[in-house]
Design a protein around this motif. Structure first.
Motif, short mmCIF file in Angstrom:
data_model
loop_
_atom_site.label_atom_id
_atom_site.label_comp_id
_atom_site.label_asym_id
_atom_site.label_seq_id
_atom_site.Cartn_x
_atom_site.Cartn_y
_atom_site.Cartn_z
N LEU A 8 0.80 -1.21 0.00
CA LEU A 8 0.00 0.00 0.00
C LEU A 8 0.83 1.26 0.00
O LEU A 8 0.49 2.23 -0.65
N THR A 106 -2.72 -0.23 7.51
CA THR A 106 -2.55 -0.75 6.16
C THR A 106 -1.30 -1.59 5.97
O THR A 106 -1.17 -2.28 4.95
N SER A 107 -0.37 -1.54 6.92
CA SER A 107 0.89 -2.26 6.72
C SER A 107 1.51 -2.63 8.06
O SER A 107 1.48 -1.83 9.00
N THR A 123 -3.55 -5.85 1.83
CA THR A 123 -4.43 -4.75 1.44
C THR A 123 -4.58 -4.73 -0.07
O THR A 123 -3.68 -5.16 -0.80
N ILE A 135 -9.45 1.70 -0.09
CA ILE A 135 -8.46 0.78 0.49
C ILE A 135 -9.18 -0.22 1.38
O ILE A 135 -9.97 0.16 2.25
N GLY A 138 -5.93 -5.01 5.63
CA GLY A 138 -5.19 -4.53 6.79
C GLY A 138 -5.85 -4.92 8.09
O GLY A 138 -6.48 -5.97 8.22
N SER A 140 -8.60 -3.42 10.88
CA SER A 140 -9.62 -2.40 11.07
C SER A 140 -10.52 -2.75 12.24
O SER A 140 -10.49 -3.88 12.75
#
Length: 395
Positions: A8, A106-107, A123, A135, A138, A140
């Motif tokens: 990402l 995201t990472s 992602t 996006i 990941g 969340s």
């Protein structure tokens, strides 16, 4: 139309967006004794918020201000497509990218036994509404809060930066605060990166004069070579319920699942009203609610009989008696992740199955520390903590 799966925050991804300096990040704190341990002792960052009726206020973000205010903690900031990316980096090579206001991680790059660095999260970037980049994947949060029958449930999803603690040698901690439902609960999201663990924790204080019901899940997409080469270790003997795939803004759902009756927070909240007694006034109504639940969501009860479970087949399952820690092994990438949880009794496990190509955008599994089948009840003044840990044992 979906874009190809990619790391990402690679140079290619970031080059597609412009950096826009803005004015000032605003944050606020709640002076409640239950949160005294979370406050920063040597600095108080307390900025007044404008009062806008029924409209969430999202202040502009000033990267230069953030860099100066939080320098020395191992965190850098960047504006990407209107969101702020906080990148947490340790000297051993561990790194995490956290976006706000969405709160999406995201990472998570972690050092491996062979001396390299490997991305553990999955992602994808898709085309969203109005041609905006969407996006998904990941780590969340997907939680719903509510109380009385006449109360509209709400979800914490609009996060602002509150504080940063730690250093790049040992560990870094970023604390976000929700601006949603501010008159009902104080909700904080704490992301901690140390040398071998990424921890995500939700802290909820019920500020209402009545009880608060919390339902939802942490959702972590782990990238794998293919589910066919991936195994869940340690779930033998755990009771489970099969459910349709979980639905939220950030969950990756393969095309063959898109027409299924996805298990959303809205559907769940309607069912929980009845099952918890909020909407059912007698046993007859409760029976009708149970019948509705069985008709709307396919349910199959069972007990896991495999302690080395291969995730080849498509599955979407809630384990209700799983151990607090279990291991995911990917033979194709020659790595493993230990997933742990606290404050949440259920484990969500989703595999899209092995119909997709190796190392493709659907080469992942989704795990979650959850309270989906049985909600968490907070009485007035109660504080609840729950979270998920992703441990890298490969160093």
């Amino acid at each position: 139309m979906s874009m190809a799966s990619c790391p990402l925050f690679s140079a290619n991804f970031l080059s597609g967006f412009s950096k826009r300096p803005t004015n000032l990040l605003l944050s606020y704190q709640t002076n409640h004794p239950a949160f005294s341990s979370l406050q920063c002792n040597n600095k108080k960052r307390d900025f007044p918020l404008p009062k806008v009726a029924s409209i969430p206020y999202q202040p502009p973000i000033n990267v230069d201000y953030l860099e100066g205010e939080f320098s020395g903690h191992g965190v850098t900031f960047e504006i990407v497509n209107g969101s702020c990316v906080a990148k947490m980096v340790l000297e051993n090579g561990s790194a995490v990218s956290l976006m706000f206001p969405s709160g999406l991680i995201t990472s998570y790059k972690a050092p491996m036994w062979h001396g390299g660095i490997m991305e553990l999260l999955h992602t994808i970037v898709c085309e969203g509404k109005d041609d905006d980049a969407l996006i998904q994947g990941g780590v969340s949060l997907a939680f719903s809060c509510g109380g009385s029958e006449n109360e509209v449930p709400w979800s914490p999803c609009n996060w602002s930066l509150l504080d940063i603690r730690g250093n790049s040698q040992d560990s870094v901690q970023v604390e976000l605060i929700s601006r949603d439902g501010a008159d009902m609960a104080d909700v904080r999201y704490i992301v901690t990166l140390d040398k071998s663990v990424l921890s995500s924790e939700l802290v909820v204080l019920n500020t209402k004069s009545s009880s608060l019901q919390l339902t939802g899940s942490f959702l972590s997409h782990l990238t794998v070579s293919t589910p066919d080469a991936t195994y869940a270790i340690g779930l033998e003997g755990s009771d489970f319920f099969d459910r349709a795939p979980f639905s939220s803004n950030f969950v990756i759902v393969p095309p063959e699942n898109s027409q299924e009756n996805k298990f959303s927070l809205g559907q769940l909240w309607s069912q929980m009203r009845f099952l918890s007694g909020l909407g059912a006034t007698n046993e007859q109504n409760a029976d009708e609610a149970n019948s509705t639940s069985r008709e709307s969501v396919v349910q199959m009860d069972g007990e896991e009989d495999d302690n080395y479970k291969q995730l080849t087949e498509k599955m979407s399952r809630y384990y209700t008696s799983a151990p607090t820690n279990f291991t995911v092994i990917d033979r194709g990438r020659r790595n493993s992740v230990v997933a742990g949880r606290h404050g949440l009794n259920e484990l969500y496990l989703f595999s899209p199955g092995s119909r997709h190509a190796y190392y493709s955008k659907y080469a992942y599994i989704c795990i979650g520390a959850s309270a989906m089948l049985k909600p968490i009840i907070l009485e007035p003044g109660d504080v609840w903590r729950g979270g998920q840990q992703l441990h890298n044992p490969n160093m």
